[in-house]
Design an enzyme around this catalytic site. Structure first.
Site, short mmCIF file in Angstrom:
data_model
loop_
_atom_site.label_atom_id
_atom_site.label_comp_id
_atom_site.label_asym_id
_atom_site.label_seq_id
_atom_site.Cartn_x
_atom_site.Cartn_y
_atom_site.Cartn_z
N LYS A 1 0.84 -1.20 0.00
CA LYS A 1 0.00 0.00 0.00
C LYS A 1 0.87 1.25 0.00
O LYS A 1 0.62 2.20 -0.73
CB LYS A 1 -0.95 -0.01 1.22
CG LYS A 1 -2.10 -1.00 1.04
CD LYS A 1 -2.84 -1.27 2.34
CE LYS A 1 -3.85 -2.40 2.12
NZ LYS A 1 -4.51 -2.82 3.34
N GLN B 1 -4.64 -1.29 9.55
CA GLN B 1 -4.54 -2.64 8.99
C GLN B 1 -5.11 -3.67 9.97
O GLN B 1 -4.73 -3.70 11.14
CB GLN B 1 -3.06 -2.95 8.67
CG GLN B 1 -2.84 -4.26 7.97
CD GLN B 1 -3.45 -4.34 6.58
OE1 GLN B 1 -3.35 -3.40 5.79
NE2 GLN B 1 -4.11 -5.45 6.27
N ASP C 1 -11.20 2.96 3.86
CA ASP C 1 -11.49 1.53 3.82
C ASP C 1 -13.00 1.29 3.74
O ASP C 1 -13.45 0.18 3.44
CB ASP C 1 -10.95 0.84 5.09
CG ASP C 1 -9.74 -0.03 4.81
OD1 ASP C 1 -9.51 -0.35 3.63
OD2 ASP C 1 -9.03 -0.36 5.78
#
Ligand code: NAD
Length: 310
Positions: free
Chosen positions: A66, A110, A133
C-alpha cells in the site's frame, strides 16, 4: 491439423482470464495523472496514513504494498508502526491526531488487530470523511441505503464490481449473483453493490445448505471464504462470471521441495472450463483492492477541498 483443432478446442472451452494486475495498472496510471493535476491546479497532495500494529507477516506485506503504491501515485504517504502490546488508548490518540491532520485525507488501520484491541472501537474512531477503507458505520449506512455520492466503498468489493462491469456492463438487470461469505469487509458490501446495479442477489455462508446447488443458479459468483479451491467446476453455471476474493497460503511439493503457494477459493482450472470469465489468484482481486484504496484516498482529498460534490 488434429493438434490445431485440439488447441482451438481448449481455447474455446477456456474462460477469459480477468487480469486484475493489468486493470489495476491502468487505474493506477489514471490515479497518478489525476494526482499530478490536483497538485498543479490546486496545490493539493492526497495524504494516506497507514497504521499497523503487531508483527503479522501477511499484514506487513499488505502495508508495504500500500505504501509503495501510494508513493508511486504521488501521494504523501505515512506509516505508523505500533508495538503488538500498544494500548487501545494510544491507538485512539493516534487516530485522533490523524483525524485532525490537514495533510492526511485517508486513514487505514490494517486488520486484524492484536486480540486486546477492540476492532469496532478502533475502526469507528476514524472520521467517516477519512475512512478510505469504508468500514465506518456512516459509510456502511450510505452504501446500504444507496446514497453513495460521498460514501467510501470498501476497496475489495469496489474492485470486484469493476471486474464484473468489464464483462457484463454496469446494468446487471436479470442477472442472478451469488456471494459466498457474509463478512462486513467483503460479502455484505459486495451484496449491496450488486443489488445497486440491479442484480438479484443471494448471500450464502457457512450455514447455507446445499451451497453447490445455490451456486449453480448464478450468472455471477463472488467467492470470499478463505478455503482453498472450495468452489468446484461442477458448481458453475456455463457462461458465469466468477470472481475469486480468497487468498489462501497452501503448502505444495514441487520437485521434492516444500513450498508455499497462494491460491484462491475457486478451483481455477475446473471453473475456467465452464465459466465465461474468472479471476486468477494471485493477479486478480488483490491488485484491484490496493488501487481502489488509492482511488478512495484521491477522492477523499478532492472532497475535503470541495472539488467534488456528493
Ligand atoms: P471472513 O473469515 O470474515 O468471512 C468468511 C465468510 O465465509 C464467512 O461469512 C463465513 O460464513 C463464510 N464461510 C466459511 N466457511 C464456509 C463454507 N464452508 N461455505 C460457505 N461459506 C463459508 O473472511 P473475509 O475477510 O471476508 O475474507 C474472505 C477471504 O478473502 C479470505 O481468504 C481473505 O484472505 C480474502 N480477502 C482478500 C482480499 C483481497 O484483496 N484479495 C481482501 C479481503 C479478504
Amino acid at each position: 491439423m488434429r493438434r490445431l483443432i485440439a488447441t482451438f478446442g481448449t481455447a474455446m472451452s477456456k474462460a477469459s482470464r480477468i487480469d486484475g494486475k493489468a486493470m489495476a495498472a491502468e487505474l493506477s496510471a489514471q490515479v497518478t495523472s489525476e494526482t499530478a493535476a490536483l497538485l498543479e491546479d490546486h496545490g493539493l497532495v492526497p495524504g494516506l496514513a497507514v497504521v499497523i500494529t503487531g508483527e503479522d507477516p501477511a499484514s506487513q506485506v499488505y502495508v508495504r504494498n500500500k505504501k509503495r503504491t501510494a508513493e508511486a501515485c504521488g501521494f504523501h504517504s505515512v506509516q505508523h508502526t505500533l508495538a503488538t502490546d500498544v494500548s487501545q488508548e494510544d491507538v485512539l490518540a493516534l487516530i485522533d491526531r490523524l483525524n485532525n491532520d490537514m495533510d492526511i485525507h485517508g486513514i487505514l488501520v490494517q486488520l486484524p488487530l492484536p486480540a486486546h484491541l477492540d476492532e469496532q472501537v478502533v475502526t469507528q474512531a476514524i472520521s467517516p470523511a477519512k475512512d478510505v477503507d469504508g468500514f465506518h458505520y456512516v459509510n456502511i449506512g450510505k452504501l446500504t441505503s444507496g446514497n453513495t455520492g460521498d460514501a467510501f466503498i470498501p476497496c475489495t468489493p469496489a474492485g470486484c464490481m469493476l471486474m464484473i462491469e468489464k464483462h457484463l456492463g454496469k446494468d446487471l438487470s436479470g442477472k442472478h449473483a451469488v456471494v459466498i461469505g457474509r463478512s462486513n469487509i467483503v460479502g455484505k458490501p459486495m451484496a449491496s453493490l450488486l443489488l445497486q446495479q440491479n442484480a438479484t442477489v443471494t448471500v450464502t455462508h457457512s450455514r447455507t445448505s446445499d451451497l453447490p446447488a445455490v451456486v449453480r443458479e448464478a450468472d455471477i459468483v463472488v467467492a470470499a471464504v478463505g478455503r482453498p479451491n472450495m468452489v468446484r467446476g461442477d458448481w458453475i453455471k456455463p457462461g458465469a462470471v466468477v470472481i475469486d476474493v480468497g487468498i489462501n497460503r497452501i503448502e505444495v511439493t514441487e520437485n521434492g521441495e516444500q513450498k508455499f503457494k497462494l491460491t484462491g477459493d475457486i478451483a481455477y482450472d475446473e471453473v475456467c472450463a465452464v465459466a465465461a470469465a474468472a479471476t486468477p489468484v494471485p493477479g486478480g482481486v488483490g491488485p484491484m483492492t490496493i488501487v481502489m484504496l488509492m482511488a478512495n484516498t484521491l477522492r477523499a482529498a478532492r472532497l475535503s477541498a470541495g472539488l467534488e460534490s456528493a
